[in-house]
Write a protein that holds these residues in place. Structure first.
Motif, PDB file in Angstrom:
ATOM      1  N   MET A  43       0.856  -1.266  -0.093  1.00 47.60           N
ATOM      2  CA  MET A  43       0.198  -0.205   0.219  1.00 47.60           C
ATOM      3  C   MET A  43       0.767   1.331   0.012  1.00 47.60           C
ATOM      4  O   MET A  43       0.444   2.137  -0.495  1.00 47.60           O
ATOM      5  N   GLN A  44       1.864   1.255   0.797  1.00 45.90           N
ATOM      6  CA  GLN A  44       2.703   2.536   0.942  1.00 45.90           C
ATOM      7  C   GLN A  44       3.403   2.955  -0.358  1.00 45.90           C
ATOM      8  O   GLN A  44       3.929   3.792  -0.776  1.00 45.90           O
ATOM      9  N   ALA A  45       3.926   1.861  -1.070  1.00 44.10           N
ATOM     10  CA  ALA A  45       4.642   1.744  -2.374  1.00 44.10           C
ATOM     11  C   ALA A  45       3.674   2.026  -3.424  1.00 44.10           C
ATOM     12  O   ALA A  45       4.289   2.480  -4.376  1.00 44.10           O
ATOM     13  N   SER A  46       2.224   1.811  -3.409  1.00 45.91           N
ATOM     14  CA  SER A  46       1.391   2.329  -4.287  1.00 45.91           C
ATOM     15  C   SER A  46       1.033   3.927  -4.289  1.00 45.91           C
ATOM     16  O   SER A  46       0.350   4.247  -5.207  1.00 45.91           O
ATOM     17  N   ARG A  47       1.648   4.620  -3.456  1.00 47.32           N
ATOM     18  CA  ARG A  47       1.292   6.197  -3.279  1.00 47.32           C
ATOM     19  C   ARG A  47       1.424   6.934  -4.311  1.00 47.32           C
ATOM     20  O   ARG A  47       1.008   7.852  -4.865  1.00 47.32           O
ATOM     21  N   SER A  48       2.319   6.130  -5.192  1.00 47.06           N
ATOM     22  CA  SER A  48       2.878   7.286  -6.609  1.00 47.06           C
ATOM     23  C   SER A  48       2.369   6.504  -7.990  1.00 47.06           C
ATOM     24  O   SER A  48       2.453   6.914  -8.855  1.00 47.06           O
ATOM     25  N   THR A  49       1.434   5.382  -7.451  1.00 43.22           N
ATOM     26  CA  THR A  49       0.747   4.607  -8.665  1.00 43.22           C
ATOM     27  C   THR A  49      -0.643   5.449  -9.224  1.00 43.22           C
ATOM     28  O   THR A  49      -1.279   5.824  -8.435  1.00 43.22           O
ATOM     29  N   PRO A  50      -0.642   5.798 -10.526  1.00 47.20           N
ATOM     30  CA  PRO A  50      -1.806   6.280 -10.992  1.00 47.20           C
ATOM     31  C   PRO A  50      -2.976   5.538 -10.818  1.00 47.20           C
ATOM     32  O   PRO A  50      -2.708   4.358 -10.922  1.00 47.20           O
ATOM     33  N   TYR A  51      -4.022   6.087 -10.933  1.00 43.60           N
ATOM     34  CA  TYR A  51      -5.387   5.321 -10.940  1.00 43.60           C
ATOM     35  C   TYR A  51      -6.469   6.383 -11.319  1.00 43.60           C
ATOM     36  O   TYR A  51      -6.408   7.442 -11.360  1.00 43.60           O
ATOM     37  N   GLN A  52      -7.715   5.684 -11.458  1.00 37.74           N
ATOM     38  CA  GLN A  52      -8.782   6.411 -11.712  1.00 37.74           C
ATOM     39  C   GLN A  52     -10.277   5.525 -11.397  1.00 37.74           C
ATOM     40  O   GLN A  52     -10.181   4.410 -11.207  1.00 37.74           O
TER      41      GLN A  52
END
Length: 364
Positions: A43-52
């Motif tokens: 979860m912490q590593a996903s903070r820079s992952t784009p989404y919509q």
């Protein structure tokens, strides 16, 4: 085929078609058993992952309605519906639906544009300063943002695994946080993350001894595909008024008062470094245990006191006027030197009383 059999077949067919979405939603979910600590790291590593996607948040924190806290009360005690396109913290767009229409926010490194449908007005503001203390906004209740806040200081011994489930039609892995800090008024936080991307997609925050969440936020439609330039594009509608606006809110009003500075430590927490122009506001704590403290003017204190007294659960204690709404607590207390302090945060009533005692010793 006889008519009776035809109707039976039709009824069974309709029942199956209606049940399919529920069967998909509640069907057993197969995800790798990575453990809660490893899931937290994802979860912490996903903070820079784009989404919509499309998300809804709902709150049961019925804050008292005041001129200063009306927007916050609406955000934390009702339902907020948002469509979001997120590339990064400085490159995103969101559309929030309201009973009167909607407002759209476009943020870039150059600043923020906010279009209000009802007024057909576009407000243009400069980028926010670092370490800015402010009231929560719509996008702060999105699952990724809410999870980041709630899990920021979580430790392995506070975590346990939750059964996997489907969120927005996708497999999601879950973990539960039970704060170890006895001062925390948050009982537990349940978070499910998209199994493919690690992005939080469902968050539920519970107070102590509460069966229903005080705040929940979930995606009903979600994709980890990066938004396109077209998704993020914002053009002012015809005849819209475009104006430069300053970032002002209740926190800004308090900061301009210029009262005494809060102490360097409170309840054993060290004060966070204040942002520019916020020397009179103190922010303490970590993770789910947070406190914000500031001296307030006599005029503002009087207005707040009159409103808070009308709130459900308001109590006059020797330490001051206390309002507890789920895990959120508000306190107005006056020190021996005559300074009135406003304290807000996720600490127990005992914690608020202790904070009042410590603030009573602060020189005016």
């Amino acid at each position: 085929m006889r008519a009776g059999w035809r109707w039976t077949v039709c009824a069974v067919t309709v029942a199956v078609l209606v049940a399919v979405p529920f069967a998909v939603r509640y069907a057993p979910v197969s995800t790798p058993d990575t453990g809660p600590a490893a899931l937290l790291a994802r979860m912490q590593a996903s903070r820079s992952t784009p989404y919509q996607g499309y998300a809804e948040s709902s709150g049961t924190l019925a804050l008292p309605t005041t001129d200063q806290l009306n927007d916050l009360s609406t955000l934390l005690s009702g339902r907020t519906q948002m469509r979001v396109w997120w590339r990064s913290a400085t490159d995103w767009r969101s559309d929030t639906l309201t009973p009167a229409g909607e407002h759209s926010t476009r943020t870039t490194s150059a600043g923020t544009l906010v279009w209000d449908y009802e007024d057909n007005r576009v407000g243009v503001s400069a980028p926010g300063a670092a370490n800015t203390v402010r009231l929560p906004q719509d996008t702060d209740t999105l699952p990724p943002a809410l999870a980041a806040r709630m899990l920021s200081e979580a430790t392995a011994d506070e975590l346990s695994a939750l059964p996997a489930r489907r969120v927005a039609g996708r497999a999601a892995e879950g973990l539960e946080l039970r704060p170890s800090d006895a001062l925390s008024s948050v009982g537990r936080v349940d978070v499910w993350a998209d199994a493919a991307s690690g992005i939080p997609v469902l968050v539920e925050v519970f107070g102590r001894s509460a069966d229903l969440p005080a705040m929940s936020s979930t995606f009903l439609d979600f994709s980890d595909a990066a938004p396109t330039a077209g998704d993020l594009a914002f053009t002012a509608p015809p005849r819209a008024r475009v104006r430069s606006v300053a970032r002002t809110d209740f926190v800004g009003q308090i900061a301009r008062f210029g009262g005494p500075r809060p102490p360097e430590t409170l309840l054993g927490f060290t004060r966070s470094t204040p942002g520019a122009g916020l020397a009179t506001i103190g922010e303490y704590g970590d993770g789910v245990t947070q406190l914000v403290v500031s001296a307030v003017s006599a005029q503002l204190a009087g207005s707040l006191r009159d409103s808070l007294r009308l709130a459900s659960g308001a109590r006059e204690l020797p330490e001051g006027l206390v309002v507890s709404v789920g895990p959120l607590g508000l306190l107005l207390t006056t020190s021996r030197g005559g300074t009135t302090w406003l304290v807000a945060g996720t600490v127990t009533a005992d914690g608020l009383a202790r904070a009042a005692t410590e603030l009573g010793a602060v020189a005016a």
